[in-house]
Scaffold this motif. Structure first.
Motif, PDB file in Angstrom:
ATOM      1  N   UNK A 250       0.936  -1.313  -0.005  1.00 29.33           N
ATOM      2  CA  UNK A 250      -0.048   0.111  -0.032  1.00 29.33           C
ATOM      3  C   UNK A 250       0.933   1.264  -0.011  1.00 29.33           C
ATOM      4  N   UNK A 253       2.685   2.192  -3.314  1.00 27.97           N
ATOM      5  CA  UNK A 253       1.652   2.543  -4.448  1.00 27.97           C
ATOM      6  C   UNK A 253       1.279   4.073  -3.975  1.00 27.97           C
ATOM      7  N   UNK A 254       1.037   4.211  -2.573  1.00 23.37           N
ATOM      8  CA  UNK A 254       0.378   5.551  -2.220  1.00 23.37           C
ATOM      9  C   UNK A 254       1.479   6.622  -2.408  1.00 23.37           C
ATOM     10  N   UNK A 255       2.681   6.121  -2.424  1.00 29.01           N
ATOM     11  CA  UNK A 255       3.611   7.166  -2.473  1.00 29.01           C
ATOM     12  C   UNK A 255       4.067   7.822  -3.859  1.00 29.01           C
ATOM     13  N   UNK A 256       3.109   7.153  -4.650  1.00 33.86           N
ATOM     14  CA  UNK A 256       3.193   7.634  -6.058  1.00 33.86           C
ATOM     15  C   UNK A 256       4.106   6.745  -6.962  1.00 33.86           C
ATOM     16  N   UNK A 357      -9.489  -4.747  -2.399  1.00 30.48           N
ATOM     17  CA  UNK A 357      -8.947  -3.487  -1.937  1.00 30.48           C
ATOM     18  C   UNK A 357      -7.445  -3.996  -1.275  1.00 30.48           C
ATOM     19  N   UNK A 358      -6.305  -3.066  -1.833  1.00 31.19           N
ATOM     20  CA  UNK A 358      -4.979  -3.407  -1.265  1.00 31.19           C
ATOM     21  C   UNK A 358      -4.989  -3.472   0.404  1.00 31.19           C
ATOM     22  N   UNK A 359      -5.593  -2.350   0.793  1.00 30.89           N
ATOM     23  CA  UNK A 359      -5.410  -2.121   2.246  1.00 30.89           C
ATOM     24  C   UNK A 359      -6.200  -3.439   3.104  1.00 30.89           C
ATOM     25  N   UNK A 360      -6.919  -4.165   2.506  1.00 29.66           N
ATOM     26  CA  UNK A 360      -7.346  -5.186   3.209  1.00 29.66           C
ATOM     27  C   UNK A 360      -6.524  -6.603   3.124  1.00 29.66           C
TER      28      UNK A 360
END
Ligand SMILES: Cc1cc2nc3c(=O)[nH]c(=O)nc-3n(C[C@H](O)[C@H](O)[C@H](O)COP(=O)(O)OP(=O)(O)OC[C@H]3O[C@@H](n4cnc5c(N)ncnc54)[C@H](O)[C@@H]3O)c2cc1C
Lengths: 497, 87
Positions: A250, A253-256, A357-360
């Motif tokens: 996560x 990906x979240x860091x771009x 979802x990636x977060x899960x």
């Protein structure tokens, strides 16, 4: 076989010989299979737990032959099941007892390679890998790379909207597709899109991509090709617990950062593959990530450093960067051998395909362990973590009474769990017969009917690949579809709505 | 044209408008900020549904690479928000 299929049409079964005679007038004798041993070759696809012998197998090699076969079948109300290489994992190419199996494997020439416009046009039976091989010497490739790429056909890829390890960055089939020629069940030949982006009007290319052989037979495909990346860097990252590995995915990906590929293997998968092919994986980890970055050298160097830092901050136990092409290949060797490795541990395995979802990730993998214990069957996880696409491999023994049913029940529970956490029933393998009866967990009746109205617009008689995708087959008339014959609606003078 | 411009405040109102127009066979033109409205021929619609007020980011999860916005949100607003997460 534990899945209900449409009732065979006894009239069609009785008229088999006549139909074979008429098919024989369209294709040469070598391209018509009617004897039982020959038919057996086609009795299943990659979901081999379900089998059926088709009425006949016909192997066209031109669009004209496909059009004549479909026209003939529509006139006799004979069902048709399209098939590419038969590597599908959801039973989409499962034959019907009263249906013609339309095999497209011999319809396999590369028609045009256009470097100036960066696209390639091929017939549907060309394998995925053959496209990349054809342009390799000029430094190009076709990006979507299903693990089955040596065997699977591009027509099958379009029909399933297939993905692969590098689809996180480069997109799945639909993002790399420019044009199609399809033949409708009526025998009509339709061209959609071409050597250009964003064709006008409704997104018919999008509708046909992923339609699992229910809307039309794909007879020509134009795909985009890309120059091979200037440099590649691959990392092997091991964690003590699944949650940290999930967080790592996560955070990257979240860091771009969009890696070319970001794969995860659980403990069971790491051990199974290490024993199978000695890739040199660390055995003391609960989760192993393979993160591959590609692009211009300086960019790749910078991003690799950032991924290493994210992993270190999360307490990764192992962080290894491939120092050579050989080492990079070794990192991938285990991942790529995962299926055969599991195949050696267990007489049979059932590969399922859900997306979350990636977060899960960590939560779903932990709950999956519970389900696996409850059903008494082992599960190994190797998957596309970067896009949340899970591929749990359920291990069972088909010769053990009740084992297949247990595997099916466990698969149902895992897929229902995926939907429950906000995911979907399929990432890339399609619905087919496998997940057909679970469609209701994701879609309401009205939504399914709406999808079926689309099917009716392409195939009003419902003869193309019936029994797949839709749990209930409504007749098109019931859905309020109005049949327009040669541009005229019936009773034109009556008020309609 | 002497038609009205509607600016529905929520889905319910929008659905009501469309259902009413469909039932009476009234053609509608749907616009956002109308930035390309001058191109091509004018649309022969009785009334206009203007979605430009329906702006805002409903949900943004950088780790999921998913953004949900109202239909009238400007691309500039979207890009600014994505830029904050390097996306
Ligand atoms: C070991 C293994 C690994 C795999 N790895 C991946 C992976 O990484 N990613 C992935 O996405 N998939 C993967 N798959 C699944 C499978 O390879 C893909 O779904 C592939 O696209 C199927 O292609 P095929 O030619 O074998 O199609 P088939 O199995 O023959 O058919 C699949 C479906 O497409 C329809 N169809 C086929 N050709 C046409 C056509 N010309 N016109 C209309 N409909 C058609 C069929 O009716 C059927 O519904 C894997 C399978 C195996 C066995």
């Amino acid at each position: 076989m534990t899945i209900a299929m449409p009732q065979p049409d006894t009239g069609v079964l009785a008229a088999r010989d006549r139909l074979i005679g008429e098919l024989g007038a369209i294709v040469p004798p070598d391209n018509l299979v009617t004897d039982e041993p020959g038919l057996k070759t086609y009795e299943c696809d990659g979901l081999s737990a379900y089998r059926e012998l088709p009425l006949a197998v016909v192997l066209p090699e031109t669009t004209d032959e496909v059009a004549r076969i479909l026209d003939l079948c529509q006139r006799h109300r004979v069902k048709v099941v399209p098939r590419g290489s038969g590597t599908g994992l959801s039973g989409g190419a499962l034959p019907l007892k009263d249906g013609v199996l339309l095999g497209l494997g011999k319809f396999n020439r590369i028609l045009d390679i256009d470097y100036a416009n960066r696209c390639v046009t091929v017939q549907p039976g060309v394998t995925n890998l053959a496209i990349s091989q054809a342009v390799d010497h000029r430094g190009f490739y076709y990006a979507p790379d299903p693990s089955s790429q040596l065997a699977c056909s591009i027509g099958g890829n379009v029909a399933e909207n297939s993905g692969g390890v590098h689809c996180l960055k480069y997109g799945v089939t639909t993002n790399n597709l420019l044009g199609l020629e399809i033949v409708l069940m009526s025998g009509e030949i339709v061209r959609i899109g071409g050597k250009y982006m964003d064709s006008d009007g409704y997104d018919l290319l999008g509708i046909v991509t992923g339609s699992e052989g229910l809307l039309g037979v794909i007879t020509e495909v134009t795909v985009r090709i890309l120059p091979k990346p200037a440099s590649v860097s691959t990392l092997l990252i091991g964690f003590d617990d699944l949650a940290a590995a999930g967080d790592c995915v996560a955070r990257i990906i979240a860091s771009g950062i969009i890696p070319a590929g970001l794969e995860m293997m659980d403990r069971a998968a790491v051990h199974a593959t290490e024993e199978f092919c000695k890739a040199g994986y660390p055995l003391d980890v609960e989760a192993l990530l393979i993160c591959e970055l590609d692009g211009p050298g300086p960019e790749v160097g910078e991003l690799t450093g950032r991924v290493e830092k994210i992993a270190a901050d999360l307490g990764a136990r192992t962080i290894r960067r491939a120092a050579s092409e050989q080492e990079r290949e070794r990192f991938w060797l285990g991942r790529k051998s995962a299926f055969p490795a599991v195949g050696r541990m267990s007489p049979d395995y059932y590969c399922i395909d859900g997306t979350i979802p990636r977060g899960r990730l960590a939560e779903v993998l932990t709950r999956m362990e519970g389900l696996s214990e409850r059903h008494g069957l082992g599960v190994v996880n190797v998957f596309h973590a970067g896009d949340g696409n899970l591929h749990p491999l359920i291990m069972y023994d088909i010769d053990k009474p009740g084992d297949l049913e247990k595997a099916e029940a466990l698969a149902r529970d895992i897929l229902t769990l995926c939907v429950e956490v906000g995911g979907v029933l399929s990432g890339e393998h399609g619905i087919g017969v496998e997940k057909r009866d679970l469609m209701g967990t994701m879609f309401s009746d009205e939504e399914l009917k709406q999808q079926q109205r689309v099917k009716c617009a392409f195939d009003p008689e419902g003869l193309l690949n019936p029994g797949k995708v839709f749990p209930v087959l409504h007749r098109c008339a019931e859905l309020g579809h109005m049949h327009v014959h040669r541009g005229q609606v019936p009773f034109p003078d009556l008020p309609r709505f | 044209m002497t038609g009205k411009t509607f600016r529905p405040v929520d889905e319910k109102e929008l659905a009501g408008l469309v259902a009413w127009a469909a039932a009476d066979g009234v053609p509608l033109e749907i616009i956002g900020n109308g930035s390309k409205r001058g191109l091509g021929h004018a649309i022969a619609a009785e009334h206009v549904i203007d979605m430009s007020q329906r702006t805002g980011i409903v949900d943004y999860e950088p780790a999921e690479l998913v953004l949900t916005v109202e239909a009238g949100t400007t691309l500039a607003a979207i890009e600014t928000r994505l830029g904050e997460a390097n996306q």
